[in-house]
Design a protein around this motif. Sequence first.
Motif, PDB file in Angstrom:
ATOM      1  N   TYR A   1     -33.477 -17.749  -2.365  1.00  0.00           N
ATOM      2  CA  TYR A   1     -33.185 -19.141  -2.695  1.00  0.00           C
ATOM      3  C   TYR A   1     -34.417 -20.046  -2.614  1.00  0.00           C
ATOM      4  N   GLN A   2     -35.384 -19.726  -1.762  1.00  0.00           N
ATOM      5  CA  GLN A   2     -36.625 -20.513  -1.742  1.00  0.00           C
ATOM      6  C   GLN A   2     -37.414 -20.304  -3.029  1.00  0.00           C
ATOM      7  N   ALA A   3     -37.356 -19.101  -3.590  1.00  0.00           N
ATOM      8  CA  ALA A   3     -38.021 -18.866  -4.876  1.00  0.00           C
ATOM      9  C   ALA A   3     -37.341 -19.665  -5.983  1.00  0.00           C
ATOM     10  N   ALA A   4     -36.020 -19.732  -5.943  1.00  0.00           N
ATOM     11  CA  ALA A   4     -35.286 -20.477  -6.970  1.00  0.00           C
ATOM     12  C   ALA A   4     -35.432 -21.983  -6.800  1.00  0.00           C
ATOM     13  N   PHE A   5     -35.485 -22.440  -5.546  1.00  0.00           N
ATOM     14  CA  PHE A   5     -35.503 -23.872  -5.232  1.00  0.00           C
ATOM     15  C   PHE A   5     -36.708 -24.206  -4.348  1.00  0.00           C
ATOM     16  N   PRO A   6     -37.909 -24.202  -4.899  1.00  0.00           N
ATOM     17  CA  PRO A   6     -39.085 -24.439  -4.060  1.00  0.00           C
ATOM     18  C   PRO A   6     -39.140 -25.849  -3.465  1.00  0.00           C
ATOM     19  N   HIS A   7     -38.385 -26.771  -4.013  1.00  0.00           N
ATOM     20  CA  HIS A   7     -38.373 -28.143  -3.503  1.00  0.00           C
ATOM     21  C   HIS A   7     -37.368 -28.335  -2.365  1.00  0.00           C
ATOM     22  N   TRP A   8     -36.520 -27.337  -2.085  1.00  0.00           N
ATOM     23  CA  TRP A   8     -35.563 -27.425  -1.000  1.00  0.00           C
ATOM     24  C   TRP A   8     -36.202 -26.964   0.305  1.00  0.00           C
ATOM     25  N   THR A   9     -35.647 -27.434   1.417  1.00  0.00           N
ATOM     26  CA  THR A   9     -36.138 -27.064   2.743  1.00  0.00           C
ATOM     27  C   THR A   9     -34.959 -26.719   3.651  1.00  0.00           C
ATOM     28  N   VAL A  10     -35.282 -26.124   4.782  1.00  0.00           N
ATOM     29  CA  VAL A  10     -34.265 -25.886   5.795  1.00  0.00           C
ATOM     30  C   VAL A  10     -33.986 -27.227   6.471  1.00  0.00           C
ATOM     31  N   ARG A  11     -32.795 -27.748   6.291  1.00  0.00           N
ATOM     32  CA  ARG A  11     -32.411 -29.056   6.827  1.00  0.00           C
ATOM     33  C   ARG A  11     -32.075 -28.986   8.302  1.00  0.00           C
ATOM     34  N   GLY A  12     -31.604 -27.861   8.760  1.00  0.00           N
ATOM     35  CA  GLY A  12     -31.205 -27.705  10.152  1.00  0.00           C
ATOM     36  C   GLY A  12     -30.548 -26.361  10.339  1.00  0.00           C
ATOM     37  N   GLY A  13     -30.223 -26.073  11.558  1.00  0.00           N
ATOM     38  CA  GLY A  13     -29.578 -24.807  11.858  1.00  0.00           C
ATOM     39  C   GLY A  13     -29.252 -24.708  13.322  1.00  0.00           C
ATOM     40  N   GLY A  14     -28.696 -23.585  13.690  1.00  0.00           N
ATOM     41  CA  GLY A  14     -28.345 -23.386  15.080  1.00  0.00           C
ATOM     42  C   GLY A  14     -27.628 -22.076  15.291  1.00  0.00           C
ATOM     43  N   GLU A  15     -26.980 -21.995  16.436  1.00  0.00           N
ATOM     44  CA  GLU A  15     -26.224 -20.810  16.814  1.00  0.00           C
ATOM     45  C   GLU A  15     -24.811 -21.237  17.138  1.00  0.00           C
ATOM     46  N   GLY A  16     -23.906 -20.333  17.006  1.00  0.00           N
ATOM     47  CA  GLY A  16     -22.525 -20.610  17.349  1.00  0.00           C
ATOM     48  C   GLY A  16     -21.729 -19.328  17.346  1.00  0.00           C
ATOM     49  N   THR A  17     -20.439 -19.477  17.365  1.00  0.00           N
ATOM     50  CA  THR A  17     -19.553 -18.320  17.241  1.00  0.00           C
ATOM     51  C   THR A  17     -18.503 -18.639  16.197  1.00  0.00           C
ATOM     52  N   TRP A  18     -18.025 -17.604  15.554  1.00  0.00           N
ATOM     53  CA  TRP A  18     -16.953 -17.742  14.576  1.00  0.00           C
ATOM     54  C   TRP A  18     -15.906 -16.698  14.929  1.00  0.00           C
ATOM     55  N   TYR A  19     -14.779 -17.163  15.418  1.00  0.00           N
ATOM     56  CA  TYR A  19     -13.699 -16.292  15.866  1.00  0.00           C
ATOM     57  C   TYR A  19     -14.211 -15.201  16.799  1.00  0.00           C
ATOM     58  N   GLY A  20     -15.002 -15.624  17.770  1.00  0.00           N
ATOM     59  CA  GLY A  20     -15.463 -14.731  18.821  1.00  0.00           C
ATOM     60  C   GLY A  20     -16.724 -13.947  18.536  1.00  0.00           C
ATOM     61  N   LYS A  21     -17.267 -14.075  17.345  1.00  0.00           N
ATOM     62  CA  LYS A  21     -18.489 -13.345  17.003  1.00  0.00           C
ATOM     63  C   LYS A  21     -19.659 -14.324  16.926  1.00  0.00           C
ATOM     64  N   PRO A  22     -20.766 -14.034  17.619  1.00  0.00           N
ATOM     65  CA  PRO A  22     -21.920 -14.938  17.536  1.00  0.00           C
ATOM     66  C   PRO A  22     -22.562 -14.896  16.155  1.00  0.00           C
ATOM     67  N   ARG A  23     -23.112 -16.023  15.777  1.00  0.00           N
ATOM     68  CA  ARG A  23     -23.810 -16.083  14.492  1.00  0.00           C
ATOM     69  C   ARG A  23     -24.855 -17.192  14.535  1.00  0.00           C
ATOM     70  N   ASN A  24     -25.871 -17.016  13.696  1.00  0.00           N
ATOM     71  CA  ASN A  24     -26.860 -18.060  13.437  1.00  0.00           C
ATOM     72  C   ASN A  24     -26.481 -18.705  12.111  1.00  0.00           C
TER      73      ASN A  24
END
Length: 141
Positions: free
Chosen positions: A21-44
């Motif tokens: 997606y960075q190749a397709a959209f070179p003008h876009w950036t990572v706006r934010g992120g984090g860690e959490g869980t979804w129905y008991g499974k950890p995810r980034n």
Amino acid sequence: MIHLEHVNLVVRDINASLAFYQAAFPHWTVRGGGEGTWYGKPRNWIHFGDDYQYLAFNDDGEADNRDLTGHQVGLAHFAFVTHDLDGVVSRLAQAGFEVDKEGAIDPYRRNVYFIDPDGFEVEFVEYLTDHPSKRNSYEMR
């Protein structure tokens, strides 16, 4: 007015998704992120986009995407409009991604389809006219 703000994709590897997606959209950036869980499974997770639209990636994907040649219920593809289809194709090729299939020949638009690292089909379309009735023609050619 309503417009699409984001698409939330469950992926296996956020960095692999970002390479596409960075190749397709070179003008876009990572706006934010984090860690959490979804129905008991950890995810980034991250949001990749601009001030108005983005893609959300969650890295807790476990299985393959649906068979795009099959008839299972699920996402068939999603599409983005560009004013420079050749530039998108070139950037994705430089990043190691090839066109999966060409769109139909049409005098008012050009389009191609790619498969991203998690098996999502992504269409890129360039309209060759601003005239809505020509851009949105559904005649069989």
